[in-house]
Design an enzyme around this catalytic site. Structure first.
Site, short mmCIF file in Angstrom:
data_model
loop_
_atom_site.label_atom_id
_atom_site.label_comp_id
_atom_site.label_asym_id
_atom_site.label_seq_id
_atom_site.Cartn_x
_atom_site.Cartn_y
_atom_site.Cartn_z
N ARG A 167 9.18 61.50 29.97
CA ARG A 167 9.58 62.43 28.91
C ARG A 167 10.90 61.98 28.30
O ARG A 167 11.83 61.62 29.02
CB ARG A 167 9.70 63.84 29.46
N ARG A 193 16.63 66.38 35.48
CA ARG A 193 16.02 66.14 34.17
C ARG A 193 15.99 64.64 33.89
O ARG A 193 16.86 64.09 33.23
CB ARG A 193 16.81 66.89 33.09
N GLU A 197 13.27 75.48 38.37
CA GLU A 197 11.81 75.38 38.23
C GLU A 197 11.30 74.17 38.99
O GLU A 197 11.84 73.06 38.86
CB GLU A 197 11.44 75.26 36.75
N SER A 243 5.12 74.93 37.06
CA SER A 243 4.64 75.87 36.04
C SER A 243 3.13 75.93 36.15
O SER A 243 2.47 74.88 36.12
CB SER A 243 5.04 75.42 34.63
N ARG A 252 11.72 66.99 42.43
CA ARG A 252 12.45 68.25 42.62
C ARG A 252 12.23 68.81 44.03
O ARG A 252 13.09 69.48 44.57
CB ARG A 252 12.04 69.25 41.55
#
Length: 425
Positions: A266, A281, A353, A356, A395
């Site tokens: 990303r 990130r 997070e 999701s 994560r």
């Protein structure tokens, strides 16, 4: 995407739902304008084509008559040529408008479910449950990047030399922990939760990106291969969902439950200055994804089951977390409802997070032409698609570093990972 006819017949509802997301309704308004232009052009074209057919028959009849009738037919022919030219011109305009209309349909987000809380951003998300307890330390808890650098298992400086900012080099036992977590998650989801493991390509074409909703809206977030119709995948959701693009499945085979490990890429466009430290990130990270194809009648329950499957990973690892329902303003473009699982990170004193879990209804299936044939029926229907992280591996790794840190600087490893490697480093 939403069905064109549905948009046309429910403009006020779509404006309302789009506004609840905190998004402009300009695209919906433009759709209404362009759709009316299309209708006006269509009516004009059909009128001219009917006129041409009628006059063409009249000319053919006159040609069979007297000299005076033949002369009248000759006088009508230039008019019909002008009519035909006008029809060609209008057909070109109609094709352009229909193309624009399709672009607008692709730009309109899914409708958020009625039970999604209304809000502007992540601060308005609704907490629905917590599991476990926050760890207590007799010392000052460190962040994962402090722990990793002290143990020489996370190297951000050399990663920057190799690739630039927002990359990490995992070495020694950190890389082994990453691999152990990946295998643990895949084993759990395949052996206990009933998912079939797949290993898809990590590069996909624009049709695949469009089907799952990454294109055209999120082009800036993607890594595109120059001179190729190929993109690095931002998540395994893209290739795995597209496995059945333009196919019709049998109802007896639903639900189809697939899991896949992939790296994810990303650009993090728009996140400048956010979470620049550590593994939070990154431009590249590993993830185990869960994807489901279901009937419309079962997708709501399948979302709850998907959430439970992702939660069990954290439960077995003994990591405290909470679950939130995303509010309308924080909901993803393609989703109708999303649960986020947020793991507790004591070194940062916050929740982050880690998964999701979303239901897209038939939004992706319509874009991708993924259908199923109900038992005993000839007419096919669109499937519902769902996906969720099960989990983001990096994560999870950093959560273990922060939650299992010891006063002497070492890190204990959850017992469930013992079969994958030694328990302490």
């Amino acid at each position: 995407m939403l069905e064109l006819r549905f948009i046309r017949e429910n403009l006020d509802l779509i404006r309302e739902k789009t506004a609840k997301r905190g998004l402009s309704t300009d695209k919906v308004d433009e759709f209404a304008t362009v759709d009316q232009q299309r209708l006006n052009l269509l009516q004009e074209v059909e009128g001219l084509k009917n006129k041409r057919n009628t006059v063409s028959k009249e000319i053919a009849q006159l040609k069979k008559g007297s000299d005076e009738e033949k002369k009248l037919a000759d006088n009508l022919i230039p008019e019909m040529r002008k009519t035909s030219d006008r029809i060609k011109e209008l057909d070109r305009e109609l094709n352009e408008i229909q193309s624009r209309l399709q672009d607008l349909v692709l730009s309109i987000p899914n409708l958020c479910s009625d039970d999604v809380p209304e809000g502007q951003d992540e601060d308005d998300n609704l907490e629905v449950k917590k599991w476990g307890k926050k760890p207590k330390f007799s010392f000052q808890a460190k962040t994962h990047w402090e722990i990793g650098e002290a143990l020489n298992i996370l190297d951000f400086e050399r990663a920057a030399k190799l690739s630039g900012a927002r990359f990490a080099l995992l070495t020694g036992l950190a890389s082994k922990l990453e691999r152990a977590l990946t295998n643990f998650m895949l084993d759990l989801h395949t052996q206990k939760h009933g998912y079939e493991e797949v290993l898809p390509p990590f590069l996909v074409n624009s049709a695949s990106m469009t089907a799952t909703g990454q294109l055209p809206k999120f082009a800036d977030d993607l890594f595109h291969i120059k001179d190729w119709d190929l993109y690095l995948i931002p998540t395994a959701e893209v290739p795995v969902t597209n496995i059945y693009r333009d196919e019709t499945l049998d109802e007896k085979d639903l639900p189809i439950k697939l899991t896949a490990y992939t790296p994810c890429f990303r650009s993090e466009a728009g996140s400048y200055g956010r979470d620049t430290k550590g593994l939070i990130r990154q431009h590249q990270f590993d993830k185990v994804e869960l994807v489901k194809f279901t009937t419309p009648e079962t997708s709501a329950q399948e979302l709850e089951d998907l959430l439970a499957d992702a939660e069990e990973v954290l439960q077995l690892l003994g990591l405290h977390y909470r679950v939130v329902t995303l509010c309308s303003g924080d909901l993803g473009f393609s989703a109708t409802k999303t649960y986020d699982i947020e793991v507790w990170l004591p070194g940062q004193n916050t929740y982050r997070e880690i998964s999701s879990c979303s239901n897209f209804l038939d939004f992706q299936a319509r874009r991708g032409g993924i259908r199923y044939r109900p038992s005993g029926q000839k007419k096919s229907r669109l499937v519902h698609t769902l996906n969720g992280s099960g989990l983001a591996v990096g994560r999870t790794l950093l959560a273990i570093l922060e939650n299992y840190q010891q006063e002497d600087g070492s890190v204990a490893i959850p017992d469930v990972l013992a079969p994958y490697f030694e328990k302490r480093f």
